[in-house]
Design an enzyme around this catalytic site. Sequence first.
Site, short mmCIF file in Angstrom:
data_model
loop_
_atom_site.label_atom_id
_atom_site.label_comp_id
_atom_site.label_asym_id
_atom_site.label_seq_id
_atom_site.Cartn_x
_atom_site.Cartn_y
_atom_site.Cartn_z
CD GLU A 23 -7.09 1.31 6.42
OE1 GLU A 23 -6.56 0.40 6.61
OE2 GLU A 23 -7.06 1.56 5.32
CD GLU B 92 -2.76 0.86 2.88
OE1 GLU B 92 -2.15 0.69 3.39
OE2 GLU B 92 -3.96 1.92 2.48
CG HIS C 291 -7.74 0.25 2.33
ND1 HIS C 291 -6.53 -0.17 3.23
CD2 HIS C 291 -8.31 -1.43 2.49
CE1 HIS C 291 -6.50 -1.08 3.24
NE2 HIS C 291 -7.32 -1.77 3.23
CG HIS D 256 -2.93 6.05 2.37
ND1 HIS D 256 -2.62 7.12 3.28
CD2 HIS D 256 -3.18 5.53 2.60
CE1 HIS D 256 -2.35 6.55 4.41
NE2 HIS D 256 -3.06 4.90 3.97
CD GLU E 298 -0.05 7.00 7.66
OE1 GLU E 298 -0.49 5.82 8.45
OE2 GLU E 298 -1.62 7.63 6.98
NE ARG F 131 -6.99 6.41 7.06
CZ ARG F 131 -6.26 6.09 7.11
NH1 ARG F 131 -5.29 6.12 7.49
NH2 ARG F 131 -5.60 5.00 5.75
C1 LER Z 1 -3.38 1.19 5.89
O1 LER Z 1 -4.74 0.51 5.46
C2 LER Z 1 -3.43 2.26 6.34
O2 LER Z 1 -4.07 2.52 5.39
C3 LER Z 1 -2.11 3.11 6.63
O3 LER Z 1 -3.09 4.57 6.76
C4 LER Z 1 -1.70 2.26 8.11
O4 LER Z 1 -1.02 3.46 9.04
MN MN Z 2 -5.54 1.82 3.49
#
Ligand code: LER
Ligand code: MN
Length: 269
Positions: free
Chosen positions: A246, A152, A211, A188, A158, A217
């Site tokens: 998610e 991912e 996701h 993301h 992060e 978010r």
């Molecule tokens: C996990 O799927 C994700 O999107 C990340 O932000 C984990 O920190």
């Molecule tokens: Mn994710």
Amino acid sequence: MNLSIVLSTQPAEFQAATFKGDLEANLAQIASLGYDGVELAIRDPKLFDPDQLDSLVSKYHLRVPAIGTGQAWGEEGLSFTDPDPVIRRAAIERIKSHIPTASRLGAVIIIGLIRGIVKPGIDSTQAMEWLIEALRECSNEAGSHGIRLALEPINRYETTLINNAAQGLELIDRVGADNFGLLLDTFHMNIEESIIEDSIGRCGKNIFHFHVADSNRWYPSAGHLDFTSILNRLFLDGYQGWVSGEFIPMPDPQTAARRSIAYLRQLEK
Ligand code: LER
Ligand code: MN
């Protein structure tokens, strides 16, 4: 569209695991909301009984499209790119230890933050070499069991390793394994991609899992992303995988999960 939602099988710090806590109560809730499956965030497969997990998931007629592994980084600090070879080895062995569960459930194994970050004082070329070596070893072992790995791209706040789709595609070339692909996450992508739909198009068949969360978010429809356009682009080239929620459990897990599925289902019409 096959819809799942992330459920953590143990207590976790990670904010965007929508459901945490009692496993059976959560599975019952997720099934009653109409989800087809559940994405399980598993820190360590040794911490639970695979027979019990399998029978609970079957009891609620849920499938498990993917297993998230990032809590081994979040809670234990394991990573493919730690300067300490003992930690790198433990991270590789941890990913391999998910293979029996993944194989039993038919799930993709997610490589999220267990890839690590470029630690201070470490050269990024060196970190990338450790990452590629680890991914080759894990893909090779997973491949011999018919299991796929999905890395991912994760936003810059992060990690410093693989933030966007273009870097993900380059990594796929360098790892060179058919069962190694990408997990794209709209949260993301909203931070890192110029045009989300174009990046999805460029990733094409390399997208193994997807996701969804909105720009803030929260659940899809709570922010400003255009999910009609994003999901149309995803399915245009024949994406066969799952769309997995998610997002932050706000205003509460049930409301977020209910609003997400109601919104995504009406986009199918
Ligand atoms: C996990 O799927 C994700 O999107 C990340 O932000 C984990 O920190
Ligand atoms: Mn994710």
